[in-house]
Motif scaffolding. Structure first.
Motif, PDB file in Angstrom:
ATOM      1  N   VAL A 152       0.622  -1.010  -0.011  1.00  0.00           N
ATOM      2  CA  VAL A 152       0.025   0.024   0.089  1.00  0.00           C
ATOM      3  C   VAL A 152       0.813   1.185   0.107  1.00  0.00           C
ATOM      4  N   GLU A 153       0.823   1.936  -0.930  1.00  0.00           N
ATOM      5  CA  GLU A 153       1.658   3.133  -1.167  1.00  0.00           C
ATOM      6  C   GLU A 153       0.707   4.546  -1.149  1.00  0.00           C
ATOM      7  N   LYS A 154       0.934   5.238  -0.038  1.00  0.00           N
ATOM      8  CA  LYS A 154       0.248   6.559  -0.122  1.00  0.00           C
ATOM      9  C   LYS A 154       1.021   7.734  -0.280  1.00  0.00           C
ATOM     10  N   PHE A 155       2.307   7.345   0.093  1.00  0.00           N
ATOM     11  CA  PHE A 155       3.159   8.906  -0.079  1.00  0.00           C
ATOM     12  C   PHE A 155       3.401   9.030  -1.405  1.00  0.00           C
ATOM     13  N   CYS A 156       4.070  10.332  -1.695  1.00  0.00           N
ATOM     14  CA  CYS A 156       4.053  10.566  -2.957  1.00  0.00           C
ATOM     15  C   CYS A 156       5.394   9.925  -3.552  1.00  0.00           C
ATOM     16  N   SER A 157       5.208   9.662  -5.080  1.00  0.00           N
ATOM     17  CA  SER A 157       6.353   8.891  -5.733  1.00  0.00           C
ATOM     18  C   SER A 157       7.706  10.080  -5.837  1.00  0.00           C
ATOM     19  N   PRO A 158       8.790   9.470  -5.823  1.00  0.00           N
ATOM     20  CA  PRO A 158       9.898  10.468  -5.904  1.00  0.00           C
ATOM     21  C   PRO A 158      10.001  10.872  -7.306  1.00  0.00           C
ATOM     22  N   GLY A 159      10.536  12.237  -7.559  1.00  0.00           N
ATOM     23  CA  GLY A 159      10.793  12.805  -9.014  1.00  0.00           C
ATOM     24  C   GLY A 159      10.470  14.222  -8.911  1.00  0.00           C
ATOM     25  N   PRO A 160      10.675  14.797  -9.979  1.00  0.00           N
ATOM     26  CA  PRO A 160      10.586  16.337 -10.182  1.00  0.00           C
ATOM     27  C   PRO A 160       9.011  16.911 -10.179  1.00  0.00           C
ATOM     28  N   PHE A 161       8.871  17.857  -9.710  1.00  0.00           N
ATOM     29  CA  PHE A 161       7.373  18.805  -9.791  1.00  0.00           C
ATOM     30  C   PHE A 161       7.494  19.997  -9.975  1.00  0.00           C
ATOM     31  N   THR A 162       6.293  20.680 -10.892  1.00  0.00           N
ATOM     32  CA  THR A 162       6.283  22.028 -10.892  1.00  0.00           C
ATOM     33  C   THR A 162       4.779  22.301 -10.320  1.00  0.00           C
ATOM     34  N   ILE A 163       4.484  23.365  -9.802  1.00  0.00           N
ATOM     35  CA  ILE A 163       3.307  23.921  -9.367  1.00  0.00           C
ATOM     36  C   ILE A 163       3.085  25.513  -9.743  1.00  0.00           C
ATOM     37  N   SER A 164       2.389  25.677 -10.554  1.00  0.00           N
ATOM     38  CA  SER A 164       2.206  27.149 -10.992  1.00  0.00           C
ATOM     39  C   SER A 164       0.565  27.587 -10.937  1.00  0.00           C
ATOM     40  N   PHE A 165       0.632  28.767 -10.673  1.00  0.00           N
ATOM     41  CA  PHE A 165      -0.649  29.739 -10.341  1.00  0.00           C
ATOM     42  C   PHE A 165      -0.514  30.979 -10.429  1.00  0.00           C
ATOM     43  N   ASN A 166      -1.706  31.727 -10.515  1.00  0.00           N
ATOM     44  CA  ASN A 166      -1.603  33.256 -10.615  1.00  0.00           C
ATOM     45  C   ASN A 166      -2.418  34.005  -9.687  1.00  0.00           C
ATOM     46  N   LEU A 167      -1.565  34.999  -8.984  1.00  0.00           N
ATOM     47  CA  LEU A 167      -1.953  35.747  -7.904  1.00  0.00           C
ATOM     48  C   LEU A 167      -2.835  36.974  -8.583  1.00  0.00           C
ATOM     49  N   PRO A 168      -3.593  37.339  -7.717  1.00  0.00           N
ATOM     50  CA  PRO A 168      -4.759  38.211  -8.326  1.00  0.00           C
ATOM     51  C   PRO A 168      -4.556  39.578  -8.678  1.00  0.00           C
ATOM     52  N   GLY A 169      -3.392  39.759  -8.771  1.00  0.00           N
ATOM     53  CA  GLY A 169      -2.684  41.269  -9.526  1.00  0.00           C
ATOM     54  C   GLY A 169      -1.138  40.957  -9.486  1.00  0.00           C
ATOM     55  N   PRO A 170      -0.888  42.121 -10.475  1.00  0.00           N
ATOM     56  CA  PRO A 170       0.490  42.428 -10.309  1.00  0.00           C
ATOM     57  C   PRO A 170       1.613  42.579  -8.847  1.00  0.00           C
ATOM     58  N   VAL A 171       2.896  42.204  -8.920  1.00  0.00           N
ATOM     59  CA  VAL A 171       3.468  42.150  -7.762  1.00  0.00           C
ATOM     60  C   VAL A 171       4.586  42.699  -8.073  1.00  0.00           C
ATOM     61  N   ASP A 172       5.535  43.341  -7.069  1.00  0.00           N
ATOM     62  CA  ASP A 172       7.169  43.542  -7.197  1.00  0.00           C
ATOM     63  C   ASP A 172       7.735  42.195  -6.726  1.00  0.00           C
ATOM     64  N   PRO A 173       8.360  41.587  -7.774  1.00  0.00           N
ATOM     65  CA  PRO A 173       8.750  40.416  -7.399  1.00  0.00           C
ATOM     66  C   PRO A 173      10.138  40.336  -6.609  1.00  0.00           C
ATOM     67  N   ARG A 174      10.803  41.556  -6.542  1.00  0.00           N
ATOM     68  CA  ARG A 174      11.950  41.643  -5.508  1.00  0.00           C
ATOM     69  C   ARG A 174      11.524  41.764  -4.281  1.00  0.00           C
ATOM     70  N   LEU A 175      10.258  42.005  -3.788  1.00  0.00           N
ATOM     71  CA  LEU A 175       9.892  41.912  -2.309  1.00  0.00           C
ATOM     72  C   LEU A 175       9.194  41.172  -1.963  1.00  0.00           C
ATOM     73  N   PHE A 176       9.722  39.763  -1.748  1.00  0.00           N
ATOM     74  CA  PHE A 176       9.023  38.800  -1.452  1.00  0.00           C
ATOM     75  C   PHE A 176       9.744  37.867  -0.073  1.00  0.00           C
ATOM     76  N   SER A 177       8.956  37.460   0.621  1.00  0.00           N
ATOM     77  CA  SER A 177       9.649  36.676   1.831  1.00  0.00           C
ATOM     78  C   SER A 177       8.935  35.361   1.939  1.00  0.00           C
ATOM     79  N   PRO A 178       9.842  34.319   1.461  1.00  0.00           N
ATOM     80  CA  PRO A 178       9.511  33.041   1.769  1.00  0.00           C
ATOM     81  C   PRO A 178       9.648  32.280   2.880  1.00  0.00           C
ATOM     82  N   ASN A 179       8.899  31.391   3.399  1.00  0.00           N
ATOM     83  CA  ASN A 179       9.109  30.466   4.630  1.00  0.00           C
ATOM     84  C   ASN A 179       8.722  29.231   4.323  1.00  0.00           C
TER      85      ASN A 179
END
Length: 146
Positions: A91-118
């Motif tokens: 029984v395998e319920k965990f994700c398979s190993p390998g590369p992934f990409t997730i993409s989506f759009n925010l509801p408006g334009p941003v200043d990409p220099r001013l972001f803080s990831p955590n």
């Protein structure tokens, strides 16, 4: 004038999954929450089974609000080895190993220099990015999250 208009209150992001994020039979990768305030957007992305130190996680944010998250799922093999025993998973319920990409759009334009990831220990990528108040912002930005 209010901070939020009616289109933002009913925002349902269109999320595109590729690679092993799309094919996963395990915990859902790529669930997205988006928050909106007067000067910034906040988004959270579910990345279960991802380890920041091993996944080469990268987040790119473009001026038009497009977000692209790329990485590598490193766990989820079909064998489990415990000291002297090897077990084949039936029984395998965990994700398979390998590369992934997730993409989506925010509801408006941003200043990409001013972001803080955590990247939180619970597998949630949380990012605050400032809205674009200057339409001539020069560049898109990306950051490795390790």
């Amino acid at each position: 004038m209010g901070v939020q208009d009616h289109t933002e209150s009913k925002l349902e992001p269109s999320v595109v999954l590729t690679g092993f994020a799309k094919e996963s039979n395990g915990p859902s990768i790529g669930l997205v929450d988006i928050g909106v305030c007067h000067s910034a957007f906040l988004f959270r992305v579910a990345l279960p089974s991802i380890k920041n130190d091993q996944s080469k996680l990268k987040c790119e944010i473009q001026r038009d609000g497009k977000v692209i998250i790329q990485g590598m799922i490193t766990q989820g093999t079909g064998l489990l080895q415990e000291q002297s025993s090897k077990c084949k998973m039936i029984v395998e319920k965990f994700c398979s190993p390998g590369p992934f990409t997730i993409s989506f759009n925010l509801p408006g334009p941003v200043d990409p220099r001013l972001f803080s990831p955590n990247f939180r220990p619970d597998g949630i990528l949380e990012v605050v990015v400032m809205r674009n108040r200057n339409p001539s912002a020069p560049v898109d930005a990306w950051a490795p999250l390790s």
